[in-house]
Write a protein that holds these residues in place. Sequence first.
Motif, PDB file in Angstrom:
ATOM      1  N   SER A 462      51.378  15.584  -6.139  1.00 61.47           N
ATOM      2  CA  SER A 462      51.407  15.779  -4.691  1.00 61.47           C
ATOM      3  C   SER A 462      50.431  14.842  -3.987  1.00 61.47           C
ATOM      4  O   SER A 462      50.757  14.229  -2.959  1.00 61.47           O
ATOM      5  CB  SER A 462      51.076  17.237  -4.368  1.00 61.47           C
ATOM      6  N   CYS A 463      49.229  14.692  -4.545  1.00 58.98           N
ATOM      7  CA  CYS A 463      48.213  13.808  -3.939  1.00 58.98           C
ATOM      8  C   CYS A 463      48.639  12.342  -4.024  1.00 58.98           C
ATOM      9  O   CYS A 463      48.427  11.570  -3.084  1.00 58.98           O
ATOM     10  CB  CYS A 463      46.864  14.013  -4.612  1.00 58.98           C
ATOM     11  N   TRP A 464      49.238  11.939  -5.146  1.00 55.05           N
ATOM     12  CA  TRP A 464      49.729  10.558  -5.267  1.00 55.05           C
ATOM     13  C   TRP A 464      50.783  10.269  -4.200  1.00 55.05           C
ATOM     14  O   TRP A 464      50.743   9.226  -3.551  1.00 55.05           O
ATOM     15  CB  TRP A 464      50.336  10.349  -6.659  1.00 55.05           C
ATOM     16  N   LEU A 465      51.715  11.205  -4.040  1.00 56.21           N
ATOM     17  CA  LEU A 465      52.784  10.997  -3.068  1.00 56.21           C
ATOM     18  C   LEU A 465      52.254  10.967  -1.642  1.00 56.21           C
ATOM     19  O   LEU A 465      52.656  10.125  -0.828  1.00 56.21           O
ATOM     20  CB  LEU A 465      53.833  12.105  -3.216  1.00 56.21           C
ATOM     21  N   ASN A 466      51.331  11.870  -1.328  1.00 59.35           N
ATOM     22  CA  ASN A 466      50.768  11.906   0.021  1.00 59.35           C
ATOM     23  C   ASN A 466      49.912  10.666   0.296  1.00 59.35           C
ATOM     24  O   ASN A 466      49.922  10.119   1.403  1.00 59.35           O
ATOM     25  CB  ASN A 466      49.940  13.171   0.220  1.00 59.35           C
ATOM     26  N   HIS A 467      49.183  10.238  -0.717  1.00 56.37           N
ATOM     27  CA  HIS A 467      48.382   9.016  -0.577  1.00 56.37           C
ATOM     28  C   HIS A 467      49.307   7.819  -0.351  1.00 56.37           C
ATOM     29  O   HIS A 467      49.024   6.936   0.473  1.00 56.37           O
ATOM     30  CB  HIS A 467      47.528   8.817  -1.823  1.00 56.37           C
ATOM     31  N   ALA A 468      50.432   7.790  -1.069  1.00 56.51           N
ATOM     32  CA  ALA A 468      51.404   6.702  -0.892  1.00 56.51           C
ATOM     33  C   ALA A 468      51.952   6.706   0.534  1.00 56.51           C
ATOM     34  O   ALA A 468      52.162   5.634   1.141  1.00 56.51           O
ATOM     35  CB  ALA A 468      52.537   6.842  -1.899  1.00 56.51           C
ATOM     36  N   ALA A 469      52.187   7.899   1.093  1.00 56.06           N
ATOM     37  CA  ALA A 469      52.662   7.988   2.478  1.00 56.06           C
ATOM     38  C   ALA A 469      51.640   7.386   3.445  1.00 56.06           C
ATOM     39  O   ALA A 469      52.002   6.693   4.404  1.00 56.06           O
ATOM     40  CB  ALA A 469      52.945   9.442   2.838  1.00 56.06           C
ATOM     41  N   CYS A 470      50.364   7.640   3.178  1.00 57.37           N
ATOM     42  CA  CYS A 470      49.294   7.032   3.999  1.00 57.37           C
ATOM     43  C   CYS A 470      49.333   5.506   3.876  1.00 57.37           C
ATOM     44  O   CYS A 470      49.210   4.786   4.873  1.00 57.37           O
ATOM     45  CB  CYS A 470      47.929   7.544   3.558  1.00 57.37           C
ATOM     46  N   CYS A 471      49.510   5.028   2.666  1.00 55.27           N
ATOM     47  CA  CYS A 471      49.521   3.576   2.433  1.00 55.27           C
ATOM     48  C   CYS A 471      50.675   2.907   3.165  1.00 55.27           C
ATOM     49  O   CYS A 471      50.539   1.792   3.676  1.00 55.27           O
ATOM     50  CB  CYS A 471      49.605   3.287   0.935  1.00 55.27           C
ATOM     51  N   LEU A 472      51.821   3.576   3.219  1.00 52.28           N
ATOM     52  CA  LEU A 472      52.945   3.029   3.987  1.00 52.28           C
ATOM     53  C   LEU A 472      52.583   2.908   5.461  1.00 52.28           C
ATOM     54  O   LEU A 472      52.900   1.910   6.117  1.00 52.28           O
ATOM     55  CB  LEU A 472      54.173   3.917   3.814  1.00 52.28           C
ATOM     56  N   LYS A 473      51.914   3.929   5.998  1.00 54.70           N
ATOM     57  CA  LYS A 473      51.494   3.888   7.402  1.00 54.70           C
ATOM     58  C   LYS A 473      50.460   2.795   7.643  1.00 54.70           C
ATOM     59  O   LYS A 473      50.434   2.170   8.710  1.00 54.70           O
ATOM     60  CB  LYS A 473      50.908   5.241   7.810  1.00 54.70           C
TER      61      LYS A 473
END
Length: 597
Positions: A462-473
């Motif tokens: 979950s943290c990897w996916l959420n962190h990836a979402a931040c990186c996209l932004k």
Amino acid sequence: MVRSSRITCSSAAAMAMAGAGGSSSSDGDEAGEEIESAPPLRVGEERAIGSSGIRKRLLHAGEGWATPVPPDEVSVHYVGSLPDGTLFASTRDGGGEPRTINLGSGEVVAGLETGICTMKKGEKALFILPPLSCEDPGVPGVPTGSELHFEVELLSWLTVVDVYKNGGIVKKVLSTGGNRQTGDLDEVTVKYKIKLLDESIVDESPEEGSTFFVNEGHVCAALPKVLKTMKEGERAVVMVQSQYAFGEQGRAAKNQFSAVPPNSAVNIDVELVSLKPVVDVTGDLKVMKKTLKCGDGIRTPHDGETVHIRYTGRLEDGTVFEKFGFDGEPFEFIIDEEQVTVGLDCAVATMVKGELAEVTVKFEYGFGNTEEQRQLIMVPPFSTLIYEVELIDFTKEKESWEMSAHEKLEAAEKSKVAGNDLFKIGKFQRAAKKYSKALSYINEEEHFEDEVEESTKTLRVSCWLNHAACCLKLKDFAQAISLCSKVLEIESCNVKALYRRAQAYVESYDLELAKTDVLKALELDPDNREVKLLQANLKKLQVESNKRDAKLYANMFDRTAKESDVVSKKRKVENTSHNEAAKSSDSKEALEVVKEE
């Protein structure tokens, strides 16, 4: 009577005597180098030094562990003798003075230099050098083929630093300083006296010293260069060649000081009285912290920890706009929670308990380009802020290694929730830090008990996916790809990871890789609306890419055809010219033949 002579010899003789130590050694042994595994010599023990045939017998142990190295200046007593006891040189004869030697200068036989470089202060040792290969005029009274015995006492030495390794700036340390090394940005107080070689003074600091920033330079080019090699409290004398002093122009007489003629070398007596370390907190010179008083320890506050400070904030003209923590309780705030200006927050996060610092904050990290009402005044837009801040104390969270498995899981979950809250309000950079912190508690390398392993794995994904979402932004597409790939290594059918990695691939123009992830995601979840929209966008991008490629190739072929046509025409012209020239030449030759006939 034994002469107290300089132990000199030619370079050829030095090579013949015991082989040249240091850089001249054929096998790479350095001066003073011993076998790493060999224990320290005991008094009375003898051992070979390197592989050049020199032997050392310890007569009296020295102090500490430090030994001199070239180009240090050593002060020694020595007695040189032959194996039968015949003396040929001594500094002790008739109560003589110690000899000063600049190591590496070739003033003495190389074997003796090699030996001195293994000695500690106060040590006495006997060095046995291999025989001379021939009679050496530099060492009178030494027969061919004789071993040389030198009994040496190392009294002291001065550290010598060749700053540029070319003799342009050479520093001789008269007294060592403390542990704090000068940095480029530091503010220093320096006492100095600059003299020509005839002892004329051309510049001198006030009695209390001059205060300036190292990177701003001062007096001449050499001074800041030298200061960057010094520690607080150090005293030195520096020999400076003209190109690092006042150069070809020299300098006119100034105040009561003499002029500096063009191309003049100078000597500088310098003392680094004090330094105040300066740190570029944000890496762009817009938040600068100058330490006024050092604190205790090395631990600094981490994100999420509560700090207790007292501080005064003022503008560049000295106007105070706020003052907190002096009456009653200290001022408190939580690091990285935007409770103070970004500049003050970042600076306090670099401080240790008890540290007092001056922090200069440019408007980008302060109140920006708008007015801001503060405790005492309205701060104008674009204002540079200057804080004097003392870190009194801070609460320390448990380190990861101090936590149980359940505590780590709880801390990670708390950081993840904080990250989610920040993501919802568009604070993507701070959210990414929260997810990264959560992952630090439950990293992949750490083993968890079976009862929490599954929960840990789920939270990690979950943290990897959420962190990836931040990186996209944040448009950090490479990091987004890396994080999603970690998820897919353990959950190859995770649609969310495939979708977000495909997004990152699209933004990185890796359209084929994006297509692969999109097709796999649709295979797993055919009705996923977001993936379908991404697929539609991807198809448009591929059509546009194909058009660009077609146009590019068409232009390439057109250009190639035109170039080929030009080359063909050029060759025709050249061939025609060649043929005409050949005909002309044939005609001339024919005329010549007719004339001769």
